[in-house]
Design an enzyme around this catalytic site. Structure first.
Site, mmCIF file in Angstrom:
data_model
loop_
_atom_site.group_PDB
_atom_site.id
_atom_site.type_symbol
_atom_site.label_atom_id
_atom_site.label_comp_id
_atom_site.label_asym_id
_atom_site.label_seq_id
_atom_site.Cartn_x
_atom_site.Cartn_y
_atom_site.Cartn_z
ATOM 1 N N CYS A 114 35.206 55.081 17.159
ATOM 2 C CA CYS A 114 35.739 53.861 16.518
ATOM 3 C C CYS A 114 35.279 53.717 15.069
ATOM 4 O O CYS A 114 35.958 53.091 14.262
ATOM 5 C CB CYS A 114 35.318 52.632 17.308
ATOM 6 S SG CYS A 114 35.812 52.737 19.022
ATOM 7 N N HIS A 277 37.411 46.875 12.946
ATOM 8 C CA HIS A 277 37.989 47.803 13.923
ATOM 9 C C HIS A 277 38.560 46.966 15.057
ATOM 10 O O HIS A 277 37.903 46.045 15.540
ATOM 11 C CB HIS A 277 36.902 48.756 14.426
ATOM 12 C CG HIS A 277 37.240 49.378 15.737
ATOM 13 N ND1 HIS A 277 38.412 50.074 15.934
ATOM 14 C CD2 HIS A 277 36.583 49.401 16.923
ATOM 15 C CE1 HIS A 277 38.455 50.483 17.194
ATOM 16 N NE2 HIS A 277 37.361 50.090 17.810
ATOM 17 N N ASN A 307 43.711 49.070 21.044
ATOM 18 C CA ASN A 307 42.600 49.667 20.297
ATOM 19 C C ASN A 307 42.952 51.133 20.033
ATOM 20 O O ASN A 307 43.051 51.926 20.965
ATOM 21 C CB ASN A 307 41.335 49.536 21.163
ATOM 22 C CG ASN A 307 40.114 50.186 20.548
ATOM 23 O OD1 ASN A 307 40.209 51.012 19.654
ATOM 24 N ND2 ASN A 307 38.949 49.812 21.057
HETATM 25 O O1 UT7 Z 1 36.419 50.259 20.597
HETATM 26 C C1 UT7 Z 1 35.345 50.749 21.334
HETATM 27 C C2 UT7 Z 1 34.378 49.697 21.653
HETATM 28 N N1 UT7 Z 1 34.765 49.048 22.882
HETATM 29 C C3 UT7 Z 1 34.649 47.739 22.969
HETATM 30 O O2 UT7 Z 1 34.279 47.089 22.042
HETATM 31 C C4 UT7 Z 1 34.945 47.133 24.319
HETATM 32 C C5 UT7 Z 1 33.985 46.008 24.597
HETATM 33 N N2 UT7 Z 1 34.161 45.430 25.911
HETATM 34 C C6 UT7 Z 1 35.242 44.700 26.252
HETATM 35 O O3 UT7 Z 1 36.120 44.529 25.436
HETATM 36 C C7 UT7 Z 1 35.295 44.076 27.629
HETATM 37 O O4 UT7 Z 1 34.088 44.342 28.294
HETATM 38 C C8 UT7 Z 1 36.477 44.571 28.506
HETATM 39 C C9 UT7 Z 1 37.763 43.986 27.968
HETATM 40 C C10 UT7 Z 1 36.556 46.070 28.506
HETATM 41 C C11 UT7 Z 1 36.328 44.132 29.947
HETATM 42 O O5 UT7 Z 1 36.182 42.724 30.009
HETATM 43 P P1 UT7 Z 1 35.004 42.081 30.853
HETATM 44 O O6 UT7 Z 1 35.163 40.640 30.773
HETATM 45 O O7 UT7 Z 1 33.713 42.650 30.371
HETATM 46 O O8 UT7 Z 1 35.331 42.560 32.327
HETATM 47 P P2 UT7 Z 1 34.446 43.400 33.354
HETATM 48 O O9 UT7 Z 1 34.465 44.842 33.020
HETATM 49 O O10 UT7 Z 1 33.124 42.742 33.502
HETATM 50 O O11 UT7 Z 1 35.245 43.175 34.689
HETATM 51 C C12 UT7 Z 1 35.422 41.864 35.245
HETATM 52 C C13 UT7 Z 1 36.331 41.966 36.446
HETATM 53 C C14 UT7 Z 1 35.916 43.053 37.433
HETATM 54 O O12 UT7 Z 1 36.239 42.594 38.735
HETATM 55 P P3 UT7 Z 1 35.116 41.972 39.681
HETATM 56 O O13 UT7 Z 1 34.086 43.032 39.861
HETATM 57 O O14 UT7 Z 1 34.600 40.772 38.954
HETATM 58 O O15 UT7 Z 1 35.874 41.637 40.913
HETATM 59 C C15 UT7 Z 1 36.808 44.206 37.099
HETATM 60 O O16 UT7 Z 1 37.030 45.066 38.188
HETATM 61 O O17 UT7 Z 1 37.644 42.316 36.027
HETATM 62 C C16 UT7 Z 1 38.079 43.496 36.713
HETATM 63 N N3 UT7 Z 1 38.920 44.262 35.806
HETATM 64 C C17 UT7 Z 1 40.241 44.072 35.703
HETATM 65 N N4 UT7 Z 1 41.076 43.237 36.334
HETATM 66 C C18 UT7 Z 1 42.382 43.277 35.998
HETATM 67 C C19 UT7 Z 1 38.555 45.243 34.932
HETATM 68 N N5 UT7 Z 1 39.626 45.684 34.270
HETATM 69 C C20 UT7 Z 1 40.687 44.972 34.731
HETATM 70 C C21 UT7 Z 1 42.063 44.980 34.417
HETATM 71 N N6 UT7 Z 1 42.857 44.103 35.075
HETATM 72 N N7 UT7 Z 1 42.585 45.798 33.498
#
Ligand code: UT7
Length: 350
Positions: A114, A277, A307
């Protein structure tokens, strides 16, 4: 010593629009979840027949070169940033040199994910400042769509990323108040494994053991550069611990932006436009709030493109410029954070 300016900028995004609803056909996700957590509405995916990271880079480069008022034969150095190269080796730089029938100039490939474009810009800036080169092509391009897990297992990663390319031509400028004022590059490998694609690679499980990677079967995974076990266990896709990445991102973005302003005795009030970014709209909004920037001081287009990693900053910069949001004399800050971790900023006077 010279300063360098961006003399031309270009972008290319594939025609194929993939909405959040389209993703729902492949995995258990919803438009609501994706928009709420990331701000993304749709992204572009490259053509399956013949559109590569390099061809997208070439399309963006052609526009940047034309806008700089030069020809591909005038380019005397290439810096190409990507994490999704056409080949594991050689890099995209030489493929672009060949495709654009450039002279046999140097082609450097940058692997800083990134932060790749800002790292690439910084390298090019040093070559211009030293007087070594006069027309450097800097490219950031990604074809993520070929390397994502589109099953529900990979949904936390695959919904975020999109394809595209951006490019800039750097030239020397003698104008006092124009060009790149400074660049700031950082890394901290402590968290290398929380946003990474481990395979194919030569890690031989060494780092896997040391860093106790989740869901990683060390007996089978690191014995070969590439193996059937890697495929069977889907260990050939990017891994991301999103929450941990998010926490560090919202700390490092403001730090590196402030660092660039302080290095030039400027403040956030002087900033015309921040181009972060495009990692996640929520991260950009957090940074805006933390730095107390007005909405019109921050440019975001992740809603349309997702992204695009190394391509996100040049695509956003180009779009902002095309929309008249970057004008002569404006103070623009480019800031990035991502896998590595690496983070970086560039402050420039347009
Ligand atoms: O450019 C490179 C740098 N990358 C970043 O800056 C990314 C930084 N991180 C993020 O943007 C966020 O962490 C994400 C958008 C990737 C994820 O959001 P989050 O709020 O951290 O979600 P999570 O990974 O903690 O997941 C929460 C819940 C989980 O379910 P349970 O365990 O609570 O039942 C996941 O399984 O959301 C679920 N989940 C989804 N549900 C529907 C994860 N991905 C999805 C999805 N659709 N696509």
């Amino acid at each position: 010593m010279f300063k360098s300016k961006i003399a031309g900028i270009g972008k290319y995004v594939p025609k194929n629009v993939f909405t959040n609803n389209d993703l729902m056909k492949y995995m258990d996700t919803t438009d609501e979840w994706i928009q709420e957590r990331t701000g993304i509405k749709e992204r572009r995916y490259g053509d399956r027949t013949g559109e590569t990271t390099t061809t997208m880079g070439v399309a963006a480069a052609k526009i940047a070169i034309e806008r700089a008022g030069i020809t591909p034969q005038d380019i005397d150095f290439i810096v190409f940033a990507t994490l999704s190269p056409d080949y594991y080796f050689p890099g995209c730089g030489v493929l672009l040199q060949r495709a654009m029938q450039m002279k046999d100039v140097g082609a450097l490939d940058v692997r800083n994910q990134c932060s790749g474009f800002v790292y690439a810009l910084s390298v090019a800036d040093q070559f211009i400042k030293s007087g070594m080169y006069k027309n450097i092509l800097v490219v950031g391009a990604e074809k993520h769509s070929f390397g994502l897990d589109f099953s529900t297992r990979g949904r936390n990663v695959s919904v975020i990323f999109g394809d595209g390319a951006g490019a800039a031509v750097l030239q020397p400028t003698e104008k006092e108040n124009q060009g790149i004022l400074s660049t700031h590059l950082h890394s901290d490998g402590t968290h290398a494994e929380i946003l990474a694609m481990y395979n194919p690679g030569t890690h031989a499980n060494h780092w896997v053991k040391e860093n106790k990677l989740a869901d990683f079967d060390e007996a089978e995974m690191g014995e070969m550069f590439f193996s059937h076990a890697m495929l069977d266990k889907a260990q050939v896709f990017p891994f991301m611990d999103g929450q941990s990445v998010f926490k560090v991102a919202v700390e490092k973005f403001p730090q590196v932006i402030k660092e660039s302003l302080e290095a030039n005795q400027l403040t956030t009030a002087d900033l015309s436009l921040l181009i972060p970014h495009q990692a996640n709209l929520r991260i950009a909004q957090f940074v805006q709030k933390k730095l107390q920037l007005r909405e019109d001081q921050v440019f975001n287009n992740i809603q349309k493109y997702g992204n695009t990693t190394a391509a996100s900053i040049p695509i956003a910069l180009c779009e902002a410029w095309e929309e008249g949001k970057v004008k002569e004399g404006d103070l623009v800050c480019l800031a990035a954070f991502g896998s590595g971790f690496t983070w970086a900023s560039a402050l420039l006077r347009w």
